[in-house]
Write a protein that holds these residues in place. Structure first.
Motif, PDB file in Angstrom:
ATOM      1  N   LYS A 140       0.836  -1.206   0.000  1.00  0.00           N
ATOM      2  CA  LYS A 140       0.000   0.000   0.000  1.00  0.00           C
ATOM      3  C   LYS A 140       0.869   1.254   0.000  1.00  0.00           C
ATOM      4  O   LYS A 140       0.600   2.221  -0.733  1.00  0.00           O
ATOM      5  CB  LYS A 140      -0.915  -0.015   1.221  1.00  0.00           C
ATOM      6  CG  LYS A 140      -1.829   1.202   1.317  1.00  0.00           C
ATOM      7  CD  LYS A 140      -2.665   1.162   2.580  1.00  0.00           C
ATOM      8  CE  LYS A 140      -3.523   2.419   2.704  1.00  0.00           C
ATOM      9  NZ  LYS A 140      -4.320   2.423   3.958  1.00  0.00           N
ATOM     10  N   LEU A 141       1.918   1.269   0.813  1.00  0.00           N
ATOM     11  CA  LEU A 141       2.830   2.411   0.845  1.00  0.00           C
ATOM     12  C   LEU A 141       3.512   2.621  -0.505  1.00  0.00           C
ATOM     13  O   LEU A 141       3.672   3.762  -0.970  1.00  0.00           O
ATOM     14  CB  LEU A 141       3.890   2.207   1.929  1.00  0.00           C
ATOM     15  CG  LEU A 141       3.420   2.281   3.386  1.00  0.00           C
ATOM     16  CD1 LEU A 141       4.547   1.881   4.319  1.00  0.00           C
ATOM     17  CD2 LEU A 141       2.914   3.679   3.712  1.00  0.00           C
ATOM     18  N   LEU A 142       3.930   1.533  -1.139  1.00  0.00           N
ATOM     19  CA  LEU A 142       4.600   1.653  -2.430  1.00  0.00           C
ATOM     20  C   LEU A 142       3.628   2.076  -3.527  1.00  0.00           C
ATOM     21  O   LEU A 142       3.993   2.853  -4.425  1.00  0.00           O
ATOM     22  CB  LEU A 142       5.258   0.319  -2.795  1.00  0.00           C
ATOM     23  CG  LEU A 142       6.468  -0.069  -1.932  1.00  0.00           C
ATOM     24  CD1 LEU A 142       6.873  -1.511  -2.206  1.00  0.00           C
ATOM     25  CD2 LEU A 142       7.648   0.872  -2.187  1.00  0.00           C
ATOM     26  N   ALA A 143       2.391   1.588  -3.478  1.00  0.00           N
ATOM     27  CA  ALA A 143       1.396   2.024  -4.455  1.00  0.00           C
ATOM     28  C   ALA A 143       1.117   3.515  -4.314  1.00  0.00           C
ATOM     29  O   ALA A 143       0.961   4.227  -5.313  1.00  0.00           O
ATOM     30  CB  ALA A 143       0.104   1.217  -4.284  1.00  0.00           C
ATOM     31  N   ALA A 144       1.070   3.986  -3.071  1.00  0.00           N
ATOM     32  CA  ALA A 144       0.876   5.415  -2.857  1.00  0.00           C
ATOM     33  C   ALA A 144       2.070   6.213  -3.377  1.00  0.00           C
ATOM     34  O   ALA A 144       1.912   7.298  -3.953  1.00  0.00           O
ATOM     35  CB  ALA A 144       0.652   5.683  -1.373  1.00  0.00           C
ATOM     36  N   ALA A 145       3.282   5.688  -3.182  1.00  0.00           N
ATOM     37  CA  ALA A 145       4.470   6.363  -3.708  1.00  0.00           C
ATOM     38  C   ALA A 145       4.448   6.392  -5.233  1.00  0.00           C
ATOM     39  O   ALA A 145       4.826   7.396  -5.854  1.00  0.00           O
ATOM     40  CB  ALA A 145       5.727   5.663  -3.202  1.00  0.00           C
ATOM     41  N   ALA A 146       4.015   5.293  -5.854  1.00  0.00           N
ATOM     42  CA  ALA A 146       3.908   5.262  -7.310  1.00  0.00           C
ATOM     43  C   ALA A 146       2.953   6.336  -7.812  1.00  0.00           C
ATOM     44  O   ALA A 146       3.207   6.995  -8.822  1.00  0.00           O
ATOM     45  CB  ALA A 146       3.446   3.874  -7.765  1.00  0.00           C
ATOM     46  N   GLU A 147       1.855   6.520  -7.087  1.00  0.00           N
ATOM     47  CA  GLU A 147       0.864   7.529  -7.479  1.00  0.00           C
ATOM     48  C   GLU A 147       1.439   8.940  -7.378  1.00  0.00           C
ATOM     49  O   GLU A 147       1.333   9.732  -8.323  1.00  0.00           O
ATOM     50  CB  GLU A 147      -0.363   7.393  -6.578  1.00  0.00           C
ATOM     51  CG  GLU A 147      -1.257   8.621  -6.487  1.00  0.00           C
ATOM     52  CD  GLU A 147      -1.941   8.975  -7.792  1.00  0.00           C
ATOM     53  OE1 GLU A 147      -2.330  10.138  -7.961  1.00  0.00           O
ATOM     54  OE2 GLU A 147      -2.062   8.068  -8.656  1.00  0.00           O
ATOM     55  N   ARG A 148       2.083   9.267  -6.272  1.00  0.00           N
ATOM     56  CA  ARG A 148       2.516  10.655  -6.097  1.00  0.00           C
ATOM     57  C   ARG A 148       3.827  10.962  -6.814  1.00  0.00           C
ATOM     58  O   ARG A 148       4.069  12.115  -7.162  1.00  0.00           O
ATOM     59  CB  ARG A 148       2.600  11.017  -4.621  1.00  0.00           C
ATOM     60  CG  ARG A 148       3.686  10.379  -3.800  1.00  0.00           C
ATOM     61  CD  ARG A 148       3.579  10.822  -2.333  1.00  0.00           C
ATOM     62  NE  ARG A 148       4.679  10.336  -1.509  1.00  0.00           N
ATOM     63  CZ  ARG A 148       4.692   9.177  -0.872  1.00  0.00           C
ATOM     64  NH1 ARG A 148       3.648   8.353  -0.976  1.00  0.00           N
ATOM     65  NH2 ARG A 148       5.733   8.826  -0.132  1.00  0.00           N
ATOM     66  N   PHE A 149       4.661   9.960  -7.073  1.00  0.00           N
ATOM     67  CA  PHE A 149       5.952  10.211  -7.700  1.00  0.00           C
ATOM     68  C   PHE A 149       5.944  10.011  -9.215  1.00  0.00           C
ATOM     69  O   PHE A 149       6.606  10.756  -9.936  1.00  0.00           O
ATOM     70  CB  PHE A 149       7.023   9.289  -7.114  1.00  0.00           C
ATOM     71  CG  PHE A 149       7.358   9.525  -5.667  1.00  0.00           C
ATOM     72  CD1 PHE A 149       7.122  10.752  -5.068  1.00  0.00           C
ATOM     73  CD2 PHE A 149       7.910   8.514  -4.908  1.00  0.00           C
ATOM     74  CE1 PHE A 149       7.428  10.972  -3.734  1.00  0.00           C
ATOM     75  CE2 PHE A 149       8.228   8.716  -3.582  1.00  0.00           C
ATOM     76  CZ  PHE A 149       7.990   9.941  -2.982  1.00  0.00           C
ATOM     77  N   TYR A 150       5.248   8.988  -9.690  1.00  0.00           N
ATOM     78  CA  TYR A 150       5.483   8.509 -11.057  1.00  0.00           C
ATOM     79  C   TYR A 150       4.255   8.477 -11.965  1.00  0.00           C
ATOM     80  O   TYR A 150       4.409   8.530 -13.184  1.00  0.00           O
ATOM     81  CB  TYR A 150       6.072   7.090 -11.014  1.00  0.00           C
ATOM     82  CG  TYR A 150       7.340   6.956 -10.207  1.00  0.00           C
ATOM     83  CD1 TYR A 150       8.417   7.821 -10.405  1.00  0.00           C
ATOM     84  CD2 TYR A 150       7.475   5.963  -9.237  1.00  0.00           C
ATOM     85  CE1 TYR A 150       9.586   7.694  -9.667  1.00  0.00           C
ATOM     86  CE2 TYR A 150       8.639   5.821  -8.501  1.00  0.00           C
ATOM     87  CZ  TYR A 150       9.686   6.684  -8.716  1.00  0.00           C
ATOM     88  OH  TYR A 150      10.843   6.554  -7.989  1.00  0.00           O
TER      89      TYR A 150
END
Length: 381
Positions: free
Chosen positions: A221-231
């Motif tokens: 979940k944390l990585l999916a959120a990072a994918a959304e805001r970063f990439y």
């Protein structure tokens, strides 16, 4: 309409079982490179040579007093070889992976002995204690920490008595690494888009794969959120600006290789069209004077005895597996797959013959990159 990554993150929060669900299958073809027993033995020899070789050593170490001025084997008693901490960690990964794939290989006994020397409870407890030391919040973050989780994932996958015991010994260090990554990820406001150790995209891919094996829904979940805001909203990645002179990771390709893990194949295909619109489609040559798919040529290595210039061999190896990963993430029949796989083959052909150990500058780490590529480590489910 809810954003696809936001929906994916919510799904991970609802069900731990979702962590094991892969994206839709990719267009399959013959692998870019394969791992033959002879090559496996050669790569294993590189790791065995340096796994417990303490010097030369390049440490990233914060001293809080004179008492912290200690040799590497006292600071980090499990992972003190192969020039630096992260290379020693992924040297262990290399041996575990090769033992899992070639359990009866001639190097197996020596490899198990070497791993037994490292996977001792007191040594791993000391490693965890070192991480918790004052001033070490960013130690080996994210690259070395991601490789530590890759090592853990490889042990978790392997149905072997030694592997189960080693995994148990590693567990406290794994727990410490996970805790510090889970604390760091929500605070990270921007991606790190470099071609060396600090890059986030490559590390995120390794951590994502670990979370699938460990069934850690919160980490995904944390990585999916990072994918959304970063990439997710990136466009027109300037691949033509790569490489920088000391890269061993491609910022553009690593980002795409991470996003193919997070997105389903159709959504990934649409995202890739705007992120890397320059990928050729179809099989026609660009001009009658150029070979078909002559896109993204391998980078040139000018001096393999120079530790930074030798990074370019690693770049060619990692480009090869990232290109293969991007192709794997696309739907069957996608017109970009031939160009991606042709470029992957060129990069593999350029770099694999150089993984010889002639110079310690590359020999202490390139074997891992060669094994990651040829064993298709990033594509396993």
């Amino acid at each position: 309409m809810r954003h696809p990554i936001a929906c994916l993150a919510a799904a991970f929060a609802l069900s731990a079982a979702a962590t094991a669900a892969p994206p839709a299958p990719a267009a399959h073809a013959a692998p870019t490179a394969s791992l033959a027993p002879g090559a496996a033995a050669r790569f294993a020899a590189l790791a065995l040579k340096c796994l417990h070789q303490e010097y030369p050593n390049h440490i990233s170490h914060t001293l809080n007093s004179a008492a912290d001025a200690l040799p590497p084997h006292e600071l980090t008693p499990a992972f003190y070889g192969c020039l630096d901490w992260h290379s020693d960690v992924h040297g262990h990964w290399l041996l575990v992976r090769l033992l899992r794939l070639f359990p009866d290989a001639p190097f197996a006994v020596e490899a198990r002995t070497a791993l037994n020397q490292s996977f001792m409870t007191d040594k791993m407890d000391a490693e965890a204690s070192y991480l918790r030391g004052a001033g070490r919040a960013s130690f080996e973050r994210p690259y070395g920490l991601a490789w530590l989780l890759a090592l853990s994932a490889e042990l978790r996958r392997w149905d072997d008595p030694d592997a189960r015991r080693w995994s148990g010994v590693l567990a406290p260090l794994e727990t410490e690494v996970v805790a510090r990554l889970e604390s760091w990820l929500p605070k990270l406001q921007y991606p790190i888009r470099v071609g060396e150790h600090d890059q986030t995209a490559f590390a995120f891919g390794l951590i994502w794969d670990w979370a699938g094996v460990a069934r850690d829904a919160h980490m995904r979940k944390l990585l999916a959120a990072a994918a959304e805001r970063f990439y997710q909203h990136d466009r027109n990645c300037p691949l033509a600006y790569e490489p920088s002179g000391e890269d061993f990771l491609s910022p553009c390709l690593a980002e795409a290789d991470f996003m193919r893990r997070v997105l389903g194949s159709q959504e990934f295909a649409r995202w890739l069209s705007t992120f890397l619109p320059q990928i050729p489609r179809g099989g026609a040559p660009v001009s009658p004077h150029r070979k078909a798919h002559a896109w993204l040529e391998p980078a040139v290595v000018s001096d393999r005895s120079d530790p930074k210039l030798a990074h370019i061999d690693g770049l060619n190896l990692s480009r090869a597996w990232m290109l293969e990963g991007i192709a794997h993430g696309l739907p069957r029949g996608d017109a970009r797959v031939p160009a991606l796989r042709a470029a992957a083959r060129r990069h593999a052909d350029a770099a694999l013959p150089a993984v010889t150990g002639q110079y310690y500058e590359g020999g202490h780490w390139l074997g891992t990159f060669a094994v990651y590529l040829t064993s298709r480590a990033g594509l396993q489910r």
